[in-house]
Design a protein around this motif. Structure first.
Motif, PDB file in Angstrom:
ATOM      1  N   LEU A   1       0.826  -1.199   0.000  1.00  0.00           N
ATOM      2  CA  LEU A   1       0.000   0.000   0.000  1.00  0.00           C
ATOM      3  C   LEU A   1       0.863   1.251   0.000  1.00  0.00           C
ATOM      4  N   THR A   2       1.970   1.233   0.716  1.00  0.00           N
ATOM      5  CA  THR A   2       2.849   2.413   0.752  1.00  0.00           C
ATOM      6  C   THR A   2       3.430   2.707  -0.628  1.00  0.00           C
ATOM      7  N   ASP A   3       3.727   1.665  -1.406  1.00  0.00           N
ATOM      8  CA  ASP A   3       4.228   1.875  -2.772  1.00  0.00           C
ATOM      9  C   ASP A   3       3.167   2.535  -3.644  1.00  0.00           C
ATOM     10  N   VAL A   4       1.941   2.089  -3.496  1.00  0.00           N
ATOM     11  CA  VAL A   4       0.846   2.670  -4.278  1.00  0.00           C
ATOM     12  C   VAL A   4       0.653   4.130  -3.883  1.00  0.00           C
ATOM     13  N   LEU A   5       0.622   4.407  -2.599  1.00  0.00           N
ATOM     14  CA  LEU A   5       0.408   5.770  -2.113  1.00  0.00           C
ATOM     15  C   LEU A   5       1.551   6.703  -2.492  1.00  0.00           C
ATOM     16  N   ASN A   6       2.756   6.170  -2.600  1.00  0.00           N
ATOM     17  CA  ASN A   6       3.928   6.986  -2.948  1.00  0.00           C
ATOM     18  C   ASN A   6       4.221   6.980  -4.449  1.00  0.00           C
ATOM     19  N   ASN A   7       3.288   6.433  -5.236  1.00  0.00           N
ATOM     20  CA  ASN A   7       3.448   6.357  -6.691  1.00  0.00           C
ATOM     21  C   ASN A   7       4.679   5.567  -7.116  1.00  0.00           C
ATOM     22  N   ASN A   8       5.033   4.543  -6.359  1.00  0.00           N
ATOM     23  CA  ASN A   8       6.157   3.681  -6.706  1.00  0.00           C
ATOM     24  C   ASN A   8       5.703   2.404  -7.388  1.00  0.00           C
ATOM     25  N   TYR A   9       4.438   2.337  -7.752  1.00  0.00           N
ATOM     26  CA  TYR A   9       3.905   1.149  -8.419  1.00  0.00           C
ATOM     27  C   TYR A   9       3.291   1.567  -9.740  1.00  0.00           C
ATOM     28  N   HIS A  10       3.643   0.838 -10.795  1.00  0.00           N
ATOM     29  CA  HIS A  10       3.137   1.146 -12.130  1.00  0.00           C
ATOM     30  C   HIS A  10       1.936   0.263 -12.434  1.00  0.00           C
ATOM     31  N   TYR A  11       0.769   0.888 -12.554  1.00  0.00           N
ATOM     32  CA  TYR A  11      -0.429   0.142 -12.956  1.00  0.00           C
ATOM     33  C   TYR A  11      -0.374  -0.065 -14.457  1.00  0.00           C
ATOM     34  N   PRO A  12      -0.623  -1.266 -14.943  1.00  0.00           N
ATOM     35  CA  PRO A  12      -0.606  -1.477 -16.396  1.00  0.00           C
ATOM     36  C   PRO A  12      -1.744  -0.702 -17.066  1.00  0.00           C
ATOM     37  N   THR A  13      -1.407  -0.015 -18.141  1.00  0.00           N
ATOM     38  CA  THR A  13      -2.411   0.718 -18.908  1.00  0.00           C
ATOM     39  C   THR A  13      -3.011  -0.214 -19.955  1.00  0.00           C
ATOM     40  N   SER A  14      -4.039   0.250 -20.624  1.00  0.00           N
ATOM     41  CA  SER A  14      -4.629  -0.564 -21.695  1.00  0.00           C
ATOM     42  C   SER A  14      -3.614  -0.780 -22.814  1.00  0.00           C
ATOM     43  N   LYS A  15      -2.756   0.210 -23.062  1.00  0.00           N
ATOM     44  CA  LYS A  15      -1.697   0.056 -24.073  1.00  0.00           C
ATOM     45  C   LYS A  15      -0.702  -1.019 -23.646  1.00  0.00           C
ATOM     46  N   ASP A  16      -0.342  -1.035 -22.362  1.00  0.00           N
ATOM     47  CA  ASP A  16       0.563  -2.068 -21.847  1.00  0.00           C
ATOM     48  C   ASP A  16      -0.037  -3.455 -22.051  1.00  0.00           C
ATOM     49  N   MET A  17      -1.317  -3.577 -21.734  1.00  0.00           N
ATOM     50  CA  MET A  17      -1.980  -4.880 -21.852  1.00  0.00           C
ATOM     51  C   MET A  17      -2.126  -5.296 -23.314  1.00  0.00           C
TER      52      MET A  17
END
Length: 78
Positions: free
Chosen positions: A12-28
């Motif tokens: 959760l701390t990574d998500v809150l600190n923007n240290n996690y990359h959510y895959p975009t539709s382009k990535d998928m």
């Protein structure tokens, strides 16, 4: 087909600190095309048929995602 999941659970701390990359539709889409490319033994006609797009559109997507199309079995004639 599910996207590749991270090796470790997302904190959760990574998500809150923007240290996690959510895959975009382009990535998928890129991942889906690459998986289809492997599945179809790099045959552009087969890949396009599986993706339900034209071969020309396949090459455009490969170029947009910076995938080397030189490994494919044939190229489009201009």
């Amino acid at each position: 087909m599910l996207p590749n999941l991270p090796e470790e659970p997302v904190r959760l701390t990574d998500v809150l600190n923007n240290n996690y990359h959510y895959p975009t539709s382009k990535d998928m889409e890129r991942e889906f095309i690459l998986n289809t490319l492997r599945q179809a033994n790099e045959n552009p006609a087969q890949i396009a048929k599986l993706l339900e797009i034209s071969v020309r559109n396949l090459y455009r997507k490969l170029e947009a995602y910076e995938v080397q199309s030189s490994t494919l079995r044939f190229s489009i004639r201009e």
